[in-house]
Design an enzyme around this catalytic site. Structure first.
Site, PDB file in Angstrom:
ATOM      1  N   ASP A   5     -12.124  -6.754  -1.054  1.00 31.12           N
ATOM      2  CA  ASP A   5     -11.346  -5.536  -1.334  1.00 31.12           C
ATOM      3  C   ASP A   5     -10.924  -5.572  -2.805  1.00 31.12           C
ATOM      4  O   ASP A   5      -9.746  -5.741  -3.117  1.00 31.12           O
ATOM      5  CB  ASP A   5     -10.122  -5.486  -0.398  1.00 31.12           C
ATOM      6  CG  ASP A   5      -9.289  -4.223  -0.592  1.00 31.12           C
ATOM      7  OD1 ASP A   5      -9.745  -3.298  -1.294  1.00 31.12           O
ATOM      8  OD2 ASP A   5      -8.178  -4.161  -0.037  1.00 31.12           O
TER       9      ASP A   5
ATOM     10  N   TYR B 144      -9.789 -11.087  -2.692  1.00 29.71           N
ATOM     11  CA  TYR B 144      -8.855 -10.099  -3.261  1.00 29.71           C
ATOM     12  C   TYR B 144      -7.848  -9.715  -2.165  1.00 29.71           C
ATOM     13  O   TYR B 144      -7.743  -8.559  -1.765  1.00 29.71           O
ATOM     14  CB  TYR B 144      -9.579  -8.846  -3.782  1.00 29.71           C
ATOM     15  CG  TYR B 144     -10.757  -9.128  -4.684  1.00 29.71           C
ATOM     16  CD1 TYR B 144     -10.567  -9.343  -6.041  1.00 29.71           C
ATOM     17  CD2 TYR B 144     -12.057  -9.172  -4.172  1.00 29.71           C
ATOM     18  CE1 TYR B 144     -11.653  -9.600  -6.876  1.00 29.71           C
ATOM     19  CE2 TYR B 144     -13.144  -9.432  -5.002  1.00 29.71           C
ATOM     20  CZ  TYR B 144     -12.939  -9.640  -6.354  1.00 29.71           C
ATOM     21  OH  TYR B 144     -14.020  -9.882  -7.156  1.00 29.71           O
TER      22      TYR B 144
ATOM     23  N   GLU C 280      -6.533 -14.705  -3.995  1.00 32.91           N
ATOM     24  CA  GLU C 280      -5.843 -13.655  -4.754  1.00 32.91           C
ATOM     25  C   GLU C 280      -5.355 -14.241  -6.073  1.00 32.91           C
ATOM     26  O   GLU C 280      -4.897 -15.383  -6.116  1.00 32.91           O
ATOM     27  CB  GLU C 280      -4.671 -13.139  -3.881  1.00 32.91           C
ATOM     28  CG  GLU C 280      -3.587 -12.384  -4.596  1.00 32.91           C
ATOM     29  CD  GLU C 280      -4.055 -11.087  -5.252  1.00 32.91           C
ATOM     30  OE1 GLU C 280      -4.806 -10.325  -4.627  1.00 32.91           O
ATOM     31  OE2 GLU C 280      -3.654 -10.857  -6.405  1.00 32.91           O
TER      32      GLU C 280
ATOM     33  N   CYS D  85     -12.030   0.968  -3.596  1.00 37.06           N
ATOM     34  CA  CYS D  85     -11.260   2.139  -4.015  1.00 37.06           C
ATOM     35  C   CYS D  85     -12.009   2.871  -5.132  1.00 37.06           C
ATOM     36  O   CYS D  85     -11.449   3.731  -5.798  1.00 37.06           O
ATOM     37  CB  CYS D  85      -9.862   1.731  -4.464  1.00 37.06           C
ATOM     38  SG  CYS D  85      -9.859   0.447  -5.696  1.00 37.06           S
TER      39      CYS D  85
ATOM     40  N   GLN E 117       0.845  -1.205   0.000  1.00 35.09           N
ATOM     41  CA  GLN E 117       0.000   0.000   0.000  1.00 35.09           C
ATOM     42  C   GLN E 117       0.880   1.255   0.000  1.00 35.09           C
ATOM     43  O   GLN E 117       1.881   1.304   0.715  1.00 35.09           O
ATOM     44  CB  GLN E 117      -0.893   0.003   1.236  1.00 35.09           C
ATOM     45  CG  GLN E 117      -1.939  -1.096   1.215  1.00 35.09           C
ATOM     46  CD  GLN E 117      -3.129  -0.762   0.338  1.00 35.09           C
ATOM     47  OE1 GLN E 117      -3.202   0.328  -0.219  1.00 35.09           O
ATOM     48  NE2 GLN E 117      -4.037  -1.695   0.207  1.00 35.09           N
TER      49      GLN E 117
HETATM   50  N1  SAH Z   1      -6.548  -6.490   0.162  1.00 38.26           N
HETATM   51  C1  SAH Z   1      -5.242  -6.176  -0.367  1.00 38.26           C
HETATM   52  C2  SAH Z   1      -5.214  -5.924  -1.870  1.00 38.26           C
HETATM   53  C3  SAH Z   1      -6.349  -5.184  -2.469  1.00 38.26           C
HETATM   54  S1  SAH Z   1      -6.052  -4.660  -4.127  1.00 38.26           S
HETATM   55  C4  SAH Z   1      -4.637  -5.020   0.387  1.00 38.26           C
HETATM   56  O1  SAH Z   1      -5.298  -4.351   1.164  1.00 38.26           O
HETATM   57  O2  SAH Z   1      -3.458  -4.763   0.202  1.00 38.26           O
HETATM   58  C5  SAH Z   1      -6.990  -5.808  -5.058  1.00 38.26           C
HETATM   59  C6  SAH Z   1      -6.293  -7.149  -5.248  1.00 38.26           C
HETATM   60  O3  SAH Z   1      -7.155  -7.965  -6.055  1.00 38.26           O
HETATM   61  C7  SAH Z   1      -4.966  -7.103  -5.985  1.00 38.26           C
HETATM   62  O4  SAH Z   1      -4.007  -7.767  -5.206  1.00 38.26           O
HETATM   63  C8  SAH Z   1      -5.220  -7.845  -7.307  1.00 38.26           C
HETATM   64  O5  SAH Z   1      -4.111  -8.585  -7.731  1.00 38.26           O
HETATM   65  C9  SAH Z   1      -6.353  -8.769  -6.920  1.00 38.26           C
HETATM   66  N2  SAH Z   1      -7.252  -9.214  -8.002  1.00 38.26           N
HETATM   67  C10 SAH Z   1      -7.640  -8.548  -9.114  1.00 38.26           C
HETATM   68  N3  SAH Z   1      -8.548  -9.247  -9.818  1.00 38.26           N
HETATM   69  C11 SAH Z   1      -8.737 -10.414  -9.142  1.00 38.26           C
HETATM   70  C12 SAH Z   1      -9.566 -11.567  -9.354  1.00 38.26           C
HETATM   71  N4  SAH Z   1     -10.366 -11.645 -10.412  1.00 38.26           N
HETATM   72  N5  SAH Z   1      -9.512 -12.554  -8.435  1.00 38.26           N
HETATM   73  C13 SAH Z   1      -8.709 -12.481  -7.354  1.00 38.26           C
HETATM   74  N6  SAH Z   1      -7.902 -11.412  -7.108  1.00 38.26           N
HETATM   75  C14 SAH Z   1      -7.906 -10.410  -7.983  1.00 38.26           C
END
Ligand code: SAH
Length: 447
Positions: free
Chosen positions: A377, A309, A330, A404, A280
Site C-alpha cells: 500500500d 508500507y 513502515e 492511491c 485514514q
Molecule cells: N497501509 C497504511 C498506510 C498506507 S500510506 C494504511 O492503510 O493506513 C503509505 C505508508 O507508506 C505511509 O505510512 C508512509 O509513511 C509509508 N512509507 C512511505 N515511503 C516508505 C518507504 N520507502 N518504506 C516504508 N514505508 C514508507
C-alpha cells in the site's frame, strides 16, 4: 496560440489534478474551475512545449453534467476540483481513468470492476486543517483557494461533520469578542494560524489550535466557550508552529482540555488517535477498501503475509485474525509505535512491525520469513524498484496491491505482470469524493 489572447473551446477531460482539459487544434490547454462538457472562453496565460495554461473568462454553454449547490462551492477550497461535476459522472471518470492508465501505462487489458462510491458524498472527512487569517481587517476562517494563500471564508464545511461548523463559529466568536490577533501571512504577525479538527464515528471532536507563539490570550475563555457551545468537543490541544513553511503543525503539542486521545473505529478495530497520529481521512470508505483487500487476500490459517508500507498497522490488524502471521514494514517511527500499541489494544498478537525503508528492510527479511502472500500500500509515488524485485524473488502465490495513484500502480504491475503474475481483479474505490483522486485494489496471482 499567443499568450494574452482569448480563445474558445470545449472541456473534454480532467488532468490528474482535476483541471479541465481543452484541445485547441490538438494542443492541450489546462483550465481550472471548469467541468467536462463546459464550452468556455479562456485567456491563454502560459505556453509550454507540450501544453498551455488557460484562465476561464466565461462559460458560454454550461455542461449538462454540471451540478449547482445551494452553497458557494468555492468555499471548500482547492482540494475538491470536481465538485461541480455530477457525482455519478465523477465516478464514471475515475473508473475510466483506472482502466486507461492500466492499458496505456501498464499495457494491461483487464476488466475493471464498477467503482464503489459513497451514498452520501459529503461530510466524509474526519480530519481537516483550516487556516485562520485576516482579510480587509476582518477575521477569516476557511480553506485556501487553489495554489494560493488567500483564505475563502467558510460558512458551512460540507466536507466535515456538523460539529466542525460549530467549532469554527465558536472560535471565530471568541477571536472577535476578545480581539485576538489572528495570523497575518504577509507580515508574519499574530497568534492563531490554523484549526485542526479531528472527529470520530460518534461525532466527538478534538480541536488542535495552531498558534505562532506559546501564549494564547484568553485561553480559558475559549475552552469554556467551546465546552459550553460545542458539547461534542472532548479534547483540545494547542500546537505551536513558529515556522513559516508549508506544514500546518509544528512539533510541540500542549494538552489543554479533556481526553488526550480520540477513539475511533474501523470495523471492529479500535484506534486511539493522538493529535499527531496518521489516520485514514474517510473512515467509511477505508472500511470498504480494507474489506476488498481482505477478500482479495483470502487469508488462510497457515498464511504468512507481508504488509509493506503498513502505516499505523490498520491493514495488518484488519487481516490478522484470518492468517498465521503478518509482518508490517513502515518508515515512519511514530507510525510503527502506533501500530504496535494498536495491536496490543486490539488483543492481536500475531503481527510484527519493522521500522525502516521498505526498499532496504524488505529484501533483508525475505530470507528468514517464508511468506506466501504480500500486501503493498505505497504512497503516491508507488513501490521502489527494489521492493518489486524482492517480491519477485520471494515469489508469493498472491499479491494484493492497494494504490492511491492509478498511474504508478500501472507502472508497477506491468513489472509484476512480466515476472509471472496475472492481474485477476481490479476494484476502484472513491475515498475522496469531489477530488481527482482514486484508490484502487488489485489482486495478482502467480501463474
Ligand atoms: N497501509 C497504511 C498506510 C498506507 S500510506 C494504511 O492503510 O493506513 C503509505 C505508508 O507508506 C505511509 O505510512 C508512509 O509513511 C509509508 N512509507 C512511505 N515511503 C516508505 C518507504 N520507502 N518504506 C516504508 N514505508 C514508507
Amino acid at each position: 496560440m499567443e499568450i494574452g489572447n482569448i480563445y474558445k473551446g470545449q472541456v473534454i477531460d480532467f488532468t490528474h489534478e482535476g483541471n479541465g482539459v481543452i484541445k485547441y487544434d490538438g494542443f492541450p490547454i489546462f483550465v481550472e474551475d471548469v467541468v467536462i462538457g463546459d464550452f468556455i472562453e479562456f485567456k491563454l496565460v502560459e505556453k509550454k512545449k507540450s501544453f498551455g495554461i488557460g484562465v476561464v473568462s466565461r462559460i458560454i454553454v454550461q455542461s449538462t453534467d454540471r451540478v449547482e449547490y445551494s452553497f458557494d462551492t468555492s468555499t471548500l477550497g482547492g482540494g475538491v476540483p470536481l465538485i461541480n461535476y455530477k457525482y455519478d459522472k465523477q465516478l464514471e471518470w475515475k473508473e475510466k481513468k483506472v482502466k486507461q492508465d492500466l492499458l496505456r501505462i501498464g499495457g494491461i487489458d483487464v476488466e475493471v470492476s464498477k467503482i464503489i462510491g459513497m451514498k452520501s458524498p459529503f461530510r466524509y472527512r474526519n480530519h481537516s486543517q483550516i487556516p485562520v487569517g485576516e482579510k480587509d481587517g476582518k477575521v477569516v476562517i476557511g480553506y485556501y483557494k487553489a495554489k494560493s494563500n488567500d483564505i475563502i471564508p467558510i460558512d458551512e464545511d460540507y466536507l466535515q461533520p456538523e460539529i466542525a461548523d460549530r467549532i469554527i463559529d465558536t472560535v471565530k466568536a471568541w477571536v472577535i469578542e476578545y480581539d485576538i490577533q489572528v495570523y497575518n501571512r504577509e507580515k508574519e504577525l499574530g497568534v492563531i494560524k490554523h484549526l485542526g479538527i479531528r472527529t470520530n464515528e460518534n461525532n466527538e471532536a478534538m480541536l488542535i489550535l495552531v498558534t505562532a507563539f506559546s501564549k494564547i490570550p484568553y485561553k480559558y475563555e475559549l475552552i469554556h466557550k467551546l465546552v459550553k457551545e460545542c458539547p461534542g468537543v472532548v479534547s483540545i490541544y494547542q500546537n505551536i508552529n513558529q515556522e513559516k513553511g508549508k506544514f500546518t503543525y509544528g512539533r510541540e503539542y500542549v494538552h489543554l482540555f479533556g481526553q488526550e486521545q480520540l477513539r475511533d473505529y474501523i470495523g471492529d478495530l479500535q484506534f486511539d488517535i493522538s493529535p499527531d497520529s496518521f489516520f485514514q481521512v474517510n473512515r467509511l470508505q477505508t472500511r470498504v477498501l480494507y474489506e476488498i483487500a481482505k477478500s482479495f487476500l483470502e487469508g488462510k490459517t497457515d498464511d504468512v503475509v507481508f504488509d509493506i508500507y503498513s502505516g499505523i498497522g490498520t491493514i495488518s490488524l484488519f487481516i490478522a485474525k484470518d492468517v498465521k502471521k503478518v509482518i508490517g514494514i513502515e518508515s515512519v517511527k511514530s507510525a510503527v509505535e502506533n501500530a504496535k500499541s494498536n495491536s496490543k489494544k486490539n488483543n492481536i498478537d500475531n503481527v510484527e512491525f519493522y521500522l525502516g525503508k521498505a526498499e532496504i528492510v524488505f529484501p533483508k527479511l525475505i530470507g528468514e520469513n517464508k511468506a506466501n502472500k504480500v500486501i503493498v500500500d505505497p504512497p503516491r509515488k508507488g513501490c521502489e524498484r527494489e521492493v518489486l524485485d524482492a517480491i519477485i524473488e520471494l515469489s508469493p502465490e498472491r499479491i494484493v496491491y492497494v494504490s492511491c495513484n492509478p498511474s504508478t500502480l500501472a507502472r508497477d504491475i506491468k513489472i509484476l505482470d512480466r515476472s509471472g503474475y496475472e492481474v485477476t481483479k481490479v476494484q476502484p474505490v472513491d475515498m475522496f469524493p469531489h477530488s481527482a483522486h482514486c484508490e484502487v485494489v488489485c489482486k495478482l496471482i502467480r501463474l
